[in-house]
Enzyme design. Structure first.
Site, short mmCIF file in Angstrom:
data_model
loop_
_atom_site.label_atom_id
_atom_site.label_comp_id
_atom_site.label_asym_id
_atom_site.label_seq_id
_atom_site.Cartn_x
_atom_site.Cartn_y
_atom_site.Cartn_z
N GLU A 132 20.80 60.67 17.66
CA GLU A 132 21.29 59.29 17.70
C GLU A 132 20.22 58.29 18.10
OE1 GLU A 132 25.05 61.79 18.52
OE2 GLU A 132 22.89 61.91 18.89
N ILE A 133 19.32 58.70 18.99
CA ILE A 133 18.32 57.77 19.50
C ILE A 133 17.46 57.22 18.38
CG2 ILE A 133 16.45 59.43 19.97
CD1 ILE A 133 17.72 56.77 22.46
#
Length: 258
Positions: A132-133
């Site tokens: 996700e980052i």
């Protein structure tokens, strides 16, 4: 016509089986997550249920590649988070043991679902990670659960870099419990489930709830909560008394799951 479009759900032999079935990659979108929540709600009233099993359909190439990126947009992000996080709220509330069979990638929300399960059986094809980052966001469930499971430093590295790991590394970190060839996944999972089927559902639920409430507590604070579960919930069940009586009478217990 089935009431489920994106999952398959059945209850058999005291196990609620939720099969992710949105090929090719089982990307969770809001309707699919709501279906998972609905299936879990159906498990709530099953007093003799000893486990909930998550797996993926044969036509899918991944356990789950995560939550749909388009659902992260401002107009849907609240509904997305609510639908996804309600899955974990329900799992914790019902306190039934959860088992996952992972064959292929479990990324993003898929990895978070694995983190939320008590026992994980994975194949050598499995891959895990929280990428996700790389989209400029972070995984809320993983931020809570991953440090507890794999340790603070490694969890921070995995979440902050979005690194993917293979099944062998996941086994080393304690993210999965059993690593077997793909063709042995179902057999191994059934071995685990058979062990649970030998036990009393109320005892399993009480044990899981006790472990949940004890997390992050001092020993004294945790003992107070766990003793309350033991004395005021577990010891009011017929099965707790049956188990003790069966041991003293040198016979197999006859569970009523009450």
């Amino acid at each position: 016509m089935s009431e489920y479009q994106f999952i398959r759900f059945r209850i058999e032999q005291q196990v609620g089986r939720i099969t992710l079935a949105r090929p090719p990659l089982n990307v969770f979108h809001i309707p699919m997550m709501k279906e998972i929540g609905k299936a879990l709600d159906q498990c709530m009233g099953q007093h003799d249920m000893v486990a909930i099993l998550f797996d993926s359909a044969p036509e899918c190439r991944a356990f789950s590649a995560g939550v749909a990126v388009e659902d992260h947009k401002a107009e849907t992000v609240y509904q997305m988070l609510d639908s996804f996080h309600n899955i974990f709220r329900t799992i914790e509330q019902m306190a039934k043991p959860t088992v996952a069979i992972v064959d292929g990638a479990a990324l993003g929300g898929g990895c978070e679902l694995v983190l939320g399960c008590d026992i994980v059986v994975a194949s050598e094809r499995a891959r895990f990670g929280q990428p996700e980052i790389k989209l400029g966001v972070f995984p809320p469930i993983a931020a809570i659960l991953m440090p507890r499971i794999v340790g603070e430093k490694r969890a921070r590295e995995l979440i902050l870099t979005g690194e993917l790991i293979d099944a062998a590394e996941a086994m080393r970190l304690g993210l999965i419990n059993h690593l077997v060839p793909s063709e042995q996944l179902e057999q191994k999972a059934q071995e685990v489930l058979d062990k649970l089927r030998e036990l009393a559902a109320p005892a399993l639920e009480a044990a899981r709830r006790a472990m949940d409430v004890a997390r992050g507590q001092t020993l004294e604070a945790a003992l107070g909560k766990v003793e309350d579960i033991y004395l005021n919930e577990l010891m009011k069940t017929a099965d707790a008394h049956e188990g003790i009586a069966a041991f003293l009478e040198k016979r197999r217990p006859r569970w009523r799951h009450r």
